[in-house]
Scaffold this active site. Structure first.
Site, PDB file in Angstrom:
ATOM      1  CB  CYS A   2     136.233 -33.771 -29.921  1.00 34.70           C
ATOM      2  SG  CYS A   2     137.266 -32.900 -28.734  1.00 34.70           S
ATOM      3  CB  THR A 392     144.963 -52.475 -27.096  1.00 39.06           C
ATOM      4  OG1 THR A 392     144.552 -52.365 -25.733  1.00 39.06           O
ATOM      5  CG2 THR A 392     144.507 -53.815 -27.637  1.00 39.06           C
ATOM      6  CB  SER A 393     147.245 -51.265 -31.871  1.00 37.29           C
ATOM      7  OG  SER A 393     145.861 -51.048 -32.028  1.00 37.29           O
ATOM      8  CB  SER A 437     145.423 -47.678 -35.756  1.00 43.05           C
ATOM      9  OG  SER A 437     144.395 -46.806 -35.318  1.00 43.05           O
ATOM     10  CD  GLN A 438     138.509 -49.900 -33.397  1.00 44.12           C
ATOM     11  OE1 GLN A 438     137.574 -50.258 -34.114  1.00 44.12           O
ATOM     12  NE2 GLN A 438     138.584 -48.675 -32.913  1.00 44.12           N
ATOM     13  CB  SER A 439     140.218 -45.481 -34.672  1.00 45.44           C
ATOM     14  OG  SER A 439     141.516 -44.909 -34.553  1.00 45.44           O
ATOM     15  CB  THR A 442     146.074 -44.039 -33.504  1.00 49.46           C
ATOM     16  OG1 THR A 442     145.020 -44.974 -33.256  1.00 49.46           O
ATOM     17  CG2 THR A 442     146.831 -43.767 -32.222  1.00 49.46           C
TER      18      THR A 442
END
Length: 697
Positions: A2, A392-393, A437-439, A442
């Site tokens: 969200c 993906t990671s 983790s990209q962000s 996660t």
């Protein structure tokens, strides 16, 4: 998942139209996180006095895109858009359905009652909401939605209604509420009882606050305010003093809020605050932000920002710094590309350079990862490396496992975070655990981090987001510097994670004489990598043509082994994510153990065959596929004349060192997935049922 956005203007006059434009634009910047409905909450009166208007809150909610919400806003007949507010708080939200189907009633903001006395926006999942809901229903509170969030709104009202003294603060109410919540949340509250005030809090879900003022701020470091006495509320409060209305304000003193404990403009009172799930929503307004930590409660009262915590724990930092973001707005815009995903695929020559910039010295063959420098000796003494990630990671970990094992001479485990937690995997003090983790937010990976910290392991973060939970909670780490990635399907973050892990492997063996020739070979490969990626991207038209032949298919198999097994997994994931075709990444060595039964003349097959130590075995797998009337498309080295000669359809990529070849072989699959999705008529950046940042388990 969200998206949360709130905007508070204090003595900065704004019309309702301008406020709504700011809220809508903030939501548009968060669209990439994934959502199925959106809503806003703002002052609803049409008086010239802002305080009179603040006595009424208006909610506007809509299923579908933010654009549909914007259209709904302009349909409102009872709202004067030209009314000016000297002080105003507006909150906005993009919802990803977890409890209850996507519809306006279940959308946020959620309200406490039909008079909208309290409203709240929420990112996360409240795991004990059924118990809370049951209690509130027993007290006569009626629920209109299926969400867990409505429980929070009604819980605030219950606390307010049952508070004996009339001078309770908004902050105190929210503190009491979050003591009863289990699960993950980021929350922002608005109330008719506290006009012009905003309260935000987080636990396990990201929340930051942007600050904008034309005047000098009072501080660059906001001290934490702690309660001066233990609260009398228990771990379960039904039947407690709160229920009976006897829990007076005096039972739990709050540290003094004054000019030394708040953030505010020194010379004038004019200031604007932006609450958001991530920086992409605030960067066009300000680059000065405060990242909240778990269980922080941030309150803006009379234009002053203070940060509160209920109790002090060991290791708490005494304050929150006002940080300066380096991101620029144009970095998150599409430019001349049709989608963010396409833009990010074509940014990879630059993003891998940014990942290496200032870290790899090609003159003396050294690697310096500043975030690991103080811990590298400890890492070199460890017994094993554990790479923990999702999606993906995780594939980036699989892709680099072999070179990590080769250069570090340590056992390397690559774990899916959810499975790692489910198994209660043994972790020891002399393990080093990487969290990719990209962000950096996660949920499963973050839970894995906390699990490993409890067991004393050294923790290393590999993220693309400064100030994220993983980057803050790990002992050390590497920022991959790929730049903002908006498309839900990760592309440039994958290749930058790949390069970051290779750089780590090179750093680990820089003092081993036996490894020097291999190190030089890999570093020369890294030096040439950006130009080779550009060469692969020049094949876009060829891959688009292949997509026109495949887009009507229902399934595709992608096969490879060795360094390219991860490429198969990642390529299959990309196709699944954005084209909704069934796709499967298959280890070529497992072909005869089941997957070969799927092969016939109608089944699309893509094989990856490169000139490395698995070449002969991959050729054997190719012959098995052809013998079953399969017609594979082979991604191969452009110098591999044998494969090119004996295969009807090839995609020829440039040659690189074996452990980096996976970067060049994955890009054709990224492009193929993109073109398949476009041809099938799907939204490439916002695939159904998926979110960019998975912040719930």
């Amino acid at each position: 998942m969200c998206g949360i956005f709130a905007y508070l203007n204090y003595h900065v006059p704004r019309t309702r139209r301008e406020i709504l434009e700011t809220l809508i634009k903030g939501l548009q910047r968060l669209e990439y996180r994934g959502y199925d409905s959106a809503g806003v909450g703002l002052d609803g009166g049409n008086d010239k006095d802002w305080e009179a208007n603040a006595c009424k809150i208006q909610l506007i909610k809509k299923k579908g895109k933010v654009k549909a919400l914007d259209e709904e806003v302009h349909k409102q007949q009872d709202m004067d858009l030209d009314i000016e507010f000297d002080v105003h708080l507006g909150i906005a939200h993009t919802r990803w359905a977890t409890h209850g189907e996507p519809n306006p009633v279940n959308s946020h903001p959620q309200r406490s009652d039909k008079n909208n006395e309290f409203i709240v926006i929420h990112n996360g999942i409240i795991t004990n909401y059924k118990d809370l809901k049951k209690f509130l229903e027993s007290k006569g509170y009626d629920f209109e939605s299926e969400t867990d969030t409505e429980t929070i709104a009604k819980l605030v009202k219950y606390m307010y209604d049952n508070w004996e003294s009339q001078d309770v603060s908004f902050t105190t109410l929210v503190e009491r509420v979050i003591q009863q919540l289990e699960g993950a949340f980021a929350l922002v509250f608005k109330s008719v009882h506290f006009p012009g005030q905003a309260v935000g809090t987080r636990r396990g879900s990201p929340l930051l606050i942007g600050v904008r003022s034309e005047h000098k701020l009072s501080t660059d470091h906001i001290p934490i305010l702690y309660r001066t006495a233990r609260t009398q509320i228990g771990s379960t409060w039904w039947g407690s003093q709160a229920e009976r209305g006897k829990d007076k304000k005096g039972s739990c003193g709050l540290s003094r809020v004054d000019s030394t404990t708040c953030l505010f403009p020194v010379e004038e009172k004019a200031v604007e605050y932006y609450f958001a799930s991530d920086a992409s929503a605030v960067i066009e307004h300000t680059n000065r932000v405060i990242f909240l930590e778990d269980d922080d409660v941030a309150a803006v009262v009379d234009g002053r920002l203070s940060i509160h915590r209920i109790k002090r724990t060991a290791g708490d930092h005494p304050g929150r710094a006002v940080q300066t973001l380096q991101m620029e707005l144009q970095q998150i815009m599409k430019g001349n590309f049709s989608s963010f995903m396409q833009k990010e695929i074509f940014e990879q020559p630059e993003s891998v350079v940014n990942t290496m910039r200032g870290r790899v010295n090609f003159d003396d063959y050294t690697v310096n990862l500043g975030g690991l420098k103080d811990h590298i000796k400890e890492i070199q003494r460890c017994r094993r490396l554990i790479l923990i990630a999702c999606g993906t990671s995780y594939h980036a970990g699989v892709a680099t496992r072999q070179v990590l094992e080769e250069l570090t001479e340590l056992p390397v485990m690559v774990e899916l975070a959810s499975d790692f937690l489910d198994r209660n995997t043994p972790v020891f003090r002399d393990d080093v655990c990487f969290f990719i983790s990209q962000s950096g937010e996660t949920a499963d990976t973050l839970m894995g981090l906390r699990y490993c910290k409890e067991r004393g392991a050294l923790t290393v973060g590999i993220t693309n987001t400064v100030g994220s939970s993983i980057s803050r909670e790990t002992d050390c780490g590497v920022h991959i510097n790929a730049g903002p990635e908006i498309g839900v399907a990760s592309t440039k973050a994958y290749t930058s994670q790949f390069v970051s892990l290779v750089m780590f492997a090179l750093m680990m063996c820089d003092d081993r004489i036996s490894m020097q020739e291999r190190r030089k070979e890999i570093m020369l490969g890294l030096k040439r990598l950006p130009d080779l990626i550009k060469e692969v991207l020049s094949m876009d038209d060829e891959i688009q043509k292949l997509a026109t032949e495949l887009y009507h298919q229902k399934s595709v198999l992608i096969m490879g082994r060795g360094y390219h097994y991860a490429t198969c997994l990642e390529g299959a994931l990309k196709i699944k994510e954005i084209t909704y075709m069934h796709s499967e990444g298959i280890l070529a060595g497992e072909l005869k153990h089941g997957p070969l039964a799927l092969v016939d003349k109608l089944m699309p097959v893509i094989m990856i065959i490169m000139r490395d130590h698995t070449y002969a075995k991959c050729q054997n797998a190719l012959q098995q596929v052809v013998a079953r009337q399969g017609r594979p498309v082979v991604i191969c080295d452009k110098e591999d004349t044998e494969t090119i000669k004996n295969t009807k359809r090839t995609i020829k990529v440039p040659h690189s060192v074996d452990c980096l070849q996976g970067i060049l072989s994955v890009i054709p699959l990224q492009l193929l997935a993109f073109h398949l999705a476009v041809l099938r008529g799907y939204d490439v950046d916002f695939p159904r049922n998926l979110a960019k940042s998975v912040t719930v388990e």
